[in-house]
Enzyme design. Structure first.
Site, PDB file in Angstrom:
ATOM      1  N   SER A 194       0.793  -1.224   0.000  1.00  0.00           N
ATOM      2  CA  SER A 194       0.000   0.000   0.000  1.00  0.00           C
ATOM      3  C   SER A 194       0.829   1.279   0.000  1.00  0.00           C
ATOM      4  O   SER A 194       0.328   2.324  -0.388  1.00  0.00           O
ATOM      5  CB  SER A 194      -0.951  -0.008   1.196  1.00  0.00           C
ATOM      6  OG  SER A 194      -0.233  -0.175   2.394  1.00  0.00           O
ATOM      7  N   HIS A 198      -5.478  -4.128  -1.728  1.00  0.00           N
ATOM      8  CA  HIS A 198      -5.287  -3.101  -2.767  1.00  0.00           C
ATOM      9  C   HIS A 198      -5.224  -3.693  -4.171  1.00  0.00           C
ATOM     10  O   HIS A 198      -4.970  -2.968  -5.120  1.00  0.00           O
ATOM     11  CB  HIS A 198      -4.024  -2.289  -2.485  1.00  0.00           C
ATOM     12  CG  HIS A 198      -4.206  -1.271  -1.408  1.00  0.00           C
ATOM     13  ND1 HIS A 198      -4.832  -0.071  -1.617  1.00  0.00           N
ATOM     14  CD2 HIS A 198      -3.847  -1.281  -0.096  1.00  0.00           C
ATOM     15  CE1 HIS A 198      -4.847   0.631  -0.495  1.00  0.00           C
ATOM     16  NE2 HIS A 198      -4.263  -0.087   0.453  1.00  0.00           N
ATOM     17  N   LYS A 210     -12.070  -0.939   0.103  1.00  0.00           N
ATOM     18  CA  LYS A 210     -11.244  -0.186  -0.856  1.00  0.00           C
ATOM     19  C   LYS A 210     -11.970  -0.097  -2.202  1.00  0.00           C
ATOM     20  O   LYS A 210     -12.951   0.614  -2.284  1.00  0.00           O
ATOM     21  CB  LYS A 210      -9.871  -0.794  -0.874  1.00  0.00           C
ATOM     22  CG  LYS A 210      -9.256  -0.493   0.501  1.00  0.00           C
ATOM     23  CD  LYS A 210      -7.851  -0.799   0.728  1.00  0.00           C
ATOM     24  CE  LYS A 210      -7.455  -0.211   2.077  1.00  0.00           C
ATOM     25  NZ  LYS A 210      -6.837  -1.175   2.969  1.00  0.00           N
TER      26      LYS A 210
HETATM   27  C1  LIG Z   1      -6.766  -1.537   4.316  1.00  0.00           C
HETATM   28  C2  LIG Z   1      -6.061  -2.800   4.507  1.00  0.00           C
HETATM   29  C3  LIG Z   1      -6.516  -3.737   5.441  1.00  0.00           C
HETATM   30  C4  LIG Z   1      -7.679  -3.461   6.364  1.00  0.00           C
HETATM   31  O1  LIG Z   1      -8.871  -3.556   5.701  1.00  0.00           O
HETATM   32  P1  LIG Z   1     -10.185  -2.944   6.371  1.00  0.00           P
HETATM   33  O2  LIG Z   1     -11.279  -3.678   5.698  1.00  0.00           O
HETATM   34  O3  LIG Z   1     -10.201  -1.479   6.029  1.00  0.00           O
HETATM   35  O4  LIG Z   1     -10.119  -3.207   7.818  1.00  0.00           O
HETATM   36  C5  LIG Z   1      -5.849  -4.929   5.538  1.00  0.00           C
HETATM   37  N1  LIG Z   1      -4.774  -5.200   4.766  1.00  0.00           N
HETATM   38  C6  LIG Z   1      -4.304  -4.307   3.865  1.00  0.00           C
HETATM   39  C7  LIG Z   1      -3.110  -4.654   3.038  1.00  0.00           C
HETATM   40  C8  LIG Z   1      -4.921  -3.082   3.722  1.00  0.00           C
HETATM   41  O5  LIG Z   1      -4.461  -2.198   2.844  1.00  0.00           O
END
Ligand SMILES: *Cc1c(COP(=O)(O)O)cnc(C)c1O
Length: 397
Positions: free
Chosen positions: A185, A213, A245
């Site tokens: 990310s 992502h 996301k």
């Molecule tokens: C955003 C993210 C999460 C967490 O996801 P949520 O559904 O927002 O709790 C977990 N792993 C990665 C790699 C992320 O980017």
């Protein structure tokens, strides 16, 4: 008497003094290309809403309709009385989208990693993790009693070295789990999952990929990293993701074998002991799967804009790091300079936040931009012009 809670204000004051505290920006209205942030109309350039689904009419209509038919709460945890037809329908549709035997939906991606990882590995096991994995993976690993090893970022040779060393361990590990982000990310690079899976397979290890992502972004129709590499479920055992996301809503999920899902929902404490998604959330997630299946143009648009942005920003002389995805970091170097660039961009009407040490290594501060399929060509031109102007003022290009 000494105030036992005095550290709260002390530590907060330290964060403020170090400029390491979070200053929250407030959106009045939806997350969309032009939004009102802190009272100003600006171009959103750092949300995770890759495809613009968080404000998509079909998702909003599905949520509204579910409130009318099912109410605003599920009434319970999934395991007692909080499994609605909507939850099961979402899991069926997600599994079909992912071309997996089964899927399971959790309350969030964080709850997925924190709940499932400590069930997959425990005493007598080893978990092998990329050094840049997401914090929710790190916390999930910490909750397990397994031994831990870290391999160099996206370095398959180093992973092989760790797994070879593990083979000599006495007593032999009961299980080994290799775990990686799909798309990282902060840098926007893609894990070499095909080669990771190959090495893991040679050493009899399970593979878990967190594709938060990559979904809605990579692979045919945005099906994610496993489809992108065309890998079988016998090579990648847990494909984990999130609805927060590109899917535009909220919620975590896993896809894989029926055995994985049966195991996961009977064991994950976050799933068993925390309330299930409200009906409008489940219905909006379901509509998001519908939109991804029925409107592949959003994913194509995302990549068209991403390619243009990288090309023109690169031609201007910006250092865009190692990204190959719609996450494009604009590398700046020092924290203070990254903050100045972000502030200047905001004055010019572009909202893109700095990512600074300690979130990234010292000297690697950056502005992290995230492309959005809902932007117009003019919007992207506007953002590039703002970067060019601010970049020249700060001597970056
Ligand atoms: C955003 C993210 C999460 C967490 O996801 P949520 O559904 O927002 O709790 C977990 N792993 C990665 C790699 C992320 O980017």
């Amino acid at each position: 008497m000494r105030d036992p809670a005095k550290f709260l204000s002390d530590e907060y004051a330290q964060l403020v003094a170090a400029q390491a505290d979070w200053k929250l920006h407030v959106l009045a209205g939806p997350s969309q290309p032009w939004c009102t942030v802190d009272g100003r109309k600006v171009l959103m350039f750092c949300s995770n809403n890759y495809l613009g689904l968080s404000n998509h009419p079909k998702l909003k209509a599905a949520a509204e309709s579910a409130v009318r038919t099912h109410g605003v709460g599920s009434g319970s945890v999934r395991s007692i009385a909080g499994t609605m037809d909507l939850h099961l329908e979402l899991e069926r549709r997600l599994a079909a989208f992912k071309q997996a035997e089964a899927s399971l939906v959790y309350q969030s991606g964080f709850a997925t990693n924190a709940g499932l990882i400590p069930q997959l590995v425990g005493d007598g096991d080893l978990v092998v993790s990329d050094e840049l994995n997401h914090g929710s993976i790190i916390d999930g690993v910490r909750l397990s009693r397994a031994e831990r090893a870290v391999y160099k970022h996206a370095d398959v040779a180093d992973l092989a070295r760790v797994l070879e060393t593990a083979e000599g361990h006495a007593p032999a590990y009961r299980r080994i789990l290799v775990i990686t982000d799909g798309v990282f990310s902060m840098d926007g690079d893609v894990a070499p999952l095909d080669r990771i899976a190959e090495v893991a397979h040679r050493h009899g290890a399970m593979v878990y990929v967190d594709d938060a992502h990559g979904e809605g972004v990579l692979g045919p129709g945005g099906r994610g990293i496993v489809a992108h590499f065309g890998l079988g479920r016998d090579r990648v055992h847990v494909e984990m993701g999130t609805f927060s996301k590109a899917f535009g809503v909220v919620g975590g999920h896993i896809s894989g074998s029926r055995a994985l899902v049966d195991f996961a929902f009977n064991k994950s404490r976050t799933w068993l002991l925390s309330g299930s998604h409200p009906p409008p959330v489940a219905a909006a997630c379901l509509a998001a799967v519908d939109v991804l299946e029925g409107e592949p143009e959003h994913v194509e648009r995302l990549w068209t804009l991403t390619r243009r942005f990288k090309k023109e920003m690169g031609a201007l002389g910006f250092d865009l790091g190692v990204s190959t995805t719609p996450i494009t970091p604009v590398m700046v170097g020092e924290n203070a300079r990254a903050r100045r660039l972000s502030d200047r961009l905001l004055e010019l009407g572009v909202f893109a936040l700095p990512i600074v040490y300690p979130m990234v290594a010292p000297g690697k501060a950056r502005i992290r931009t995230i492309m959005n399929a809902a932007l117009t060509d003019d919007d992207v031109g506007f953002a590039i012009d703002a970067f060019a102007k601010a970049g020249r003022e700060l001597g970056l290009v």
